[in-house]
Write a protein that holds these residues in place. Structure first.
Motif, mmCIF file in Angstrom:
data_model
loop_
_atom_site.group_PDB
_atom_site.id
_atom_site.type_symbol
_atom_site.label_atom_id
_atom_site.label_comp_id
_atom_site.label_asym_id
_atom_site.label_seq_id
_atom_site.Cartn_x
_atom_site.Cartn_y
_atom_site.Cartn_z
ATOM 1 N N LEU A 3 0.829 -1.206 0.000
ATOM 2 C CA LEU A 3 0.000 0.000 0.000
ATOM 3 C C LEU A 3 0.862 1.254 0.000
ATOM 4 C CD1 LEU A 3 -2.867 -0.981 2.474
ATOM 5 C CD2 LEU A 3 -3.058 -0.611 0.011
ATOM 6 N N VAL A 4 1.914 1.268 0.845
ATOM 7 C CA VAL A 4 2.784 2.437 0.906
ATOM 8 C C VAL A 4 3.512 2.625 -0.411
ATOM 9 C CG1 VAL A 4 4.804 3.426 2.037
ATOM 10 C CG2 VAL A 4 3.044 2.319 3.400
ATOM 11 N N ALA A 5 4.047 1.519 -0.959
ATOM 12 C CA ALA A 5 4.773 1.613 -2.226
ATOM 13 C C ALA A 5 3.861 2.105 -3.342
ATOM 14 C CB ALA A 5 5.379 0.252 -2.593
ATOM 15 N N ALA A 6 2.615 1.585 -3.373
ATOM 16 C CA ALA A 6 1.675 2.023 -4.405
ATOM 17 C C ALA A 6 1.330 3.495 -4.239
ATOM 18 C CB ALA A 6 0.399 1.169 -4.348
ATOM 19 N N ALA B 8 10.145 12.497 1.759
ATOM 20 C CA ALA B 8 9.016 11.758 2.328
ATOM 21 C C ALA B 8 8.887 10.384 1.689
ATOM 22 C CB ALA B 8 7.726 12.557 2.143
ATOM 23 N N ALA B 9 9.103 10.294 0.377
ATOM 24 C CA ALA B 9 9.009 9.003 -0.312
ATOM 25 C C ALA B 9 10.095 8.049 0.156
ATOM 26 C CB ALA B 9 9.104 9.214 -1.828
ATOM 27 N N ILE B 10 11.319 8.571 0.334
ATOM 28 C CA ILE B 10 12.408 7.724 0.820
ATOM 29 C C ILE B 10 12.099 7.211 2.219
ATOM 30 C CG2 ILE B 10 14.834 7.735 1.505
ATOM 31 C CD1 ILE B 10 15.336 9.751 -0.749
ATOM 32 N N ALA B 11 11.604 8.114 3.080
ATOM 33 C CA ALA B 11 11.256 7.693 4.439
ATOM 34 C C ALA B 11 10.126 6.673 4.430
ATOM 35 C CB ALA B 11 10.869 8.911 5.275
ATOM 36 N N GLN C 278 11.546 3.365 3.476
ATOM 37 C CA GLN C 278 12.258 2.782 4.607
ATOM 38 C C GLN C 278 11.274 2.218 5.626
ATOM 39 O OE1 GLN C 278 14.578 6.117 5.937
ATOM 40 N NE2 GLN C 278 16.265 5.715 4.526
ATOM 41 N N LEU C 279 10.186 2.939 5.835
ATOM 42 C CA LEU C 279 9.164 2.458 6.753
ATOM 43 C C LEU C 279 8.543 1.162 6.245
ATOM 44 C CD1 LEU C 279 7.571 3.232 9.336
ATOM 45 C CD2 LEU C 279 5.924 4.366 7.864
ATOM 46 N N ALA C 280 8.272 1.104 4.940
ATOM 47 C CA ALA C 280 7.715 -0.113 4.360
ATOM 48 C C ALA C 280 8.713 -1.264 4.401
ATOM 49 C CB ALA C 280 7.285 0.139 2.911
ATOM 50 N N GLY C 281 10.036 -0.925 4.415
ATOM 51 C CA GLY C 281 11.047 -1.968 4.484
ATOM 52 C C GLY C 281 11.283 -2.511 5.873
ATOM 53 N N GLY C 282 10.537 -2.002 6.857
ATOM 54 C CA GLY C 282 10.649 -2.554 8.200
ATOM 55 C C GLY C 282 11.397 -1.690 9.194
ATOM 56 N N ARG D 138 10.481 8.345 10.855
ATOM 57 C CA ARG D 138 9.329 9.244 10.873
ATOM 58 C C ARG D 138 9.380 10.098 9.610
ATOM 59 N NH1 ARG D 138 5.617 7.767 14.226
ATOM 60 N NH2 ARG D 138 4.864 9.918 14.398
ATOM 61 N N VAL D 139 8.314 10.049 8.837
ATOM 62 C CA VAL D 139 8.273 10.792 7.577
ATOM 63 C C VAL D 139 8.364 12.289 7.834
ATOM 64 C CG1 VAL D 139 6.905 11.238 5.506
ATOM 65 C CG2 VAL D 139 6.937 8.951 6.492
ATOM 66 N N ARG D 140 7.659 12.779 8.845
ATOM 67 C CA ARG D 140 7.669 14.220 9.141
ATOM 68 C C ARG D 140 9.070 14.689 9.496
ATOM 69 N NH1 ARG D 140 8.507 18.480 9.369
ATOM 70 N NH2 ARG D 140 7.472 20.270 10.294
ATOM 71 N N ASP D 141 9.797 13.940 10.298
ATOM 72 C CA ASP D 141 11.155 14.338 10.666
ATOM 73 C C ASP D 141 12.098 14.257 9.472
ATOM 74 O OD1 ASP D 141 10.227 14.696 13.227
ATOM 75 O OD2 ASP D 141 10.851 12.704 13.912
ATOM 76 N N ALA D 142 11.884 13.263 8.606
ATOM 77 C CA ALA D 142 12.753 13.111 7.439
ATOM 78 C C ALA D 142 12.603 14.279 6.466
ATOM 79 C CB ALA D 142 12.451 11.798 6.719
#
Length: 451
Positions: free
Chosen positions: A8-11, A179-182, A185-189, A194-198
């Protein structure tokens, strides 16, 4: 659940269009708006200047015709330049207004040239005196200079708007890319991302709201996944004791066919409980590999020979790898068990460098597994032979992740054969990393003899 969240995140990241030139789209939009505004303002300014100059020219012509009228009435002679009595070229609209007893001016546009300025006044004898003059060269030059300045100003506005669009779009694009990179990374486990901090930044805007929403969604899903994992682990843990007691009691039954059936089902239940516990531990991301240096080809050949001597092992290229032998053995045995249960002989294992391939000659992997990867408790006619709980490949994928390896699946088809033609076998490929998976928190162990 976790696999669905990653997809879902990747899509969502893919649909966001981050890599489709947001900077240039925004720049083009600002440049287009700037060009439209510049053209509109240029037309307004040009028309306003032209009207003002024509009004001045008409006022000047009106003053001159009055002077010419007074001179004519005093001297009786036409001594003012560009004036005529009853000029046949006098515009009809102006003639009608003068014949009605009114002094008037008129502007006649000429195609491709400067406009003509007319002024006329009725005389006492009923005749019409008119003055004909053109738009002055000075006025034309001023209008041309104004048009040139407007064109230069419009170009400057478009270029400035494009530069501003590049700056604004670049800033927004960088934030979204971070945000996409974060999110990846989140989807990778990596649960601590945190997307906001990134994204960073001081000024808050809609992208910050989006990042906060993604963080909140990730936290909620993480809590739900963790709760499901704990429930699964608790249930499996609680089942271990009664299942062990059941197996012990079954072993005390008198020999016979019923006893064999009970023992078989009890062992299957114990295996299932142990597999569920292992999946729960792998989902918890707390497993760590105990690394050792081994010769991969030799290791695989010995383990496969001990497991099933009928499986052919071919070593194309030997290599030394740093990995966890116990977990590697678990992955290898699960792949062999899957091939034996769902495929058809012969089963072949190939070692080439850091790559291990396990192939059978059965009906191939189902399309769902090829598209989405292993899924626990997936059964049914599509799952090869339609047996099992779907935990073997799930555990193999989880253990491969702990090893820092990549596990892929594909079907073997004749080159050029259409998709509807049945597969001629299934191949599971384990790609071991070039370097030890220290990023998973694994740690080295002293070399053990006989590994």
């Amino acid at each position: 659940m976790r696999g669905n969240f990653r997809r879902l995140v990747a899509a969502g990241v893919e649909r966001a269009g981050i890599r489709t030139g947001l900077r240039w789209k925004l720049s083009a939009a600002i440049a287009l708006v700037g060009a439209l505004v510049a053209v509109a303002l240029s037309l307004v300014v040009h028309n306003a200047a032209r009207v003002s100059m024509l009004d001045n020219a008409r006022d000047l012509a009106d003053e001159r015709i009055l002077i010419a009228q007074r001179n004519f009435e005093l001297s009786g002679r036409m001594n003012f330049p560009n004036t005529k009595i009853d000029d046949p070229d006098l515009p009809q609209a102006l003639r009608e207004r003068v014949e009605a007893g009114r002094r008037a001016t008129y502007v006649a546009d000429r195609p491709g040239g400067a406009p003509d300025i007319w002024a006329a006044v009725p005389l006492k004898n009923g005749r019409v005196m008119s003055l004909h003059s053109g738009f002055t060269d000075r006025s034309s030059d001023i209008l041309k200079d104004l048009d040139q300045a407007l064109v230069i100003g419009s170009i400057a506005v478009v270029l400035g708007g494009s530069a501003l669009g590049v700056l604004i779009g670049g800033h927004l694009s960088r934030r979204l890319r971070k945000a996409a990179i974060a999110a990846n990374q989140l989807a990778g486990g990596e649960t601590d991302v945190r997307v906001r901090d990134a994204m960073g930044g001081v000024v808050r805007d809609e992208t910050d709201d989006l990042a906060s929403a993604v963080d909140a969604m990730a936290d909620a899903l993480r809590q739900r996944i963790e709760a499901e994992r704990r429930v699964t682990a608790d249930i499996a843990h609680e089942l271990r004791t009664p299942v062990t007691g059941l197996l012990t009691a079954a072993e005390l039954l008198p020999p016979g066919r019923p006893t064999e059936l009970v023992l078989d089902r009890a062992k299957a239940m114990r295996t299932l409980v142990e597999d569920v516990l292992e999946v729960a531990r792998l989902d918890g991301a707390s497993e760590r590999a105990e690394l050792q240096d081994i010769m991969l080809g030799e290791f695989v050949a010995r383990r496969v020979a001990a497991k099933d001597p009928d499986v052919e092992v071919r070593i194309v290229h030997e290599s030394e790898v740093t990995t966890d032998p116990r977990r590697l053995e678990r992955v290898l045995f699960n792949l062999l068990a899957n091939a034996a249960r769902h495929g058809k002989p012969p089963i072949e294992v190939t070692v080439e460098g850091r790559v291990i391939r396990v192939r059978d000659h059965g009906p191939g992997f189902p399309e769902d597994l090829l598209a989405e990867g292993p899924s626990r408790f997936r059964t049914g006619s599509k799952d090869r032979a339609g047996h099992g709980h779907g935990l073997g490949l799930t555990i193999a994928a989880g253990q491969a992740r702990v090893l820092g390896a990549r596990l892929t699946f594909r079907n073997v088809r004749t080159p050029g054969a259409p998709e509807e033609v049945p597969a001629e076998g299934a191949v599971a490929v384990l790609w071991l990393p070039e370097h030890a998976p220290t990023n998973t928190g694994s740690y080295p162990m002293l070399p053990a003899s006989g590994a």
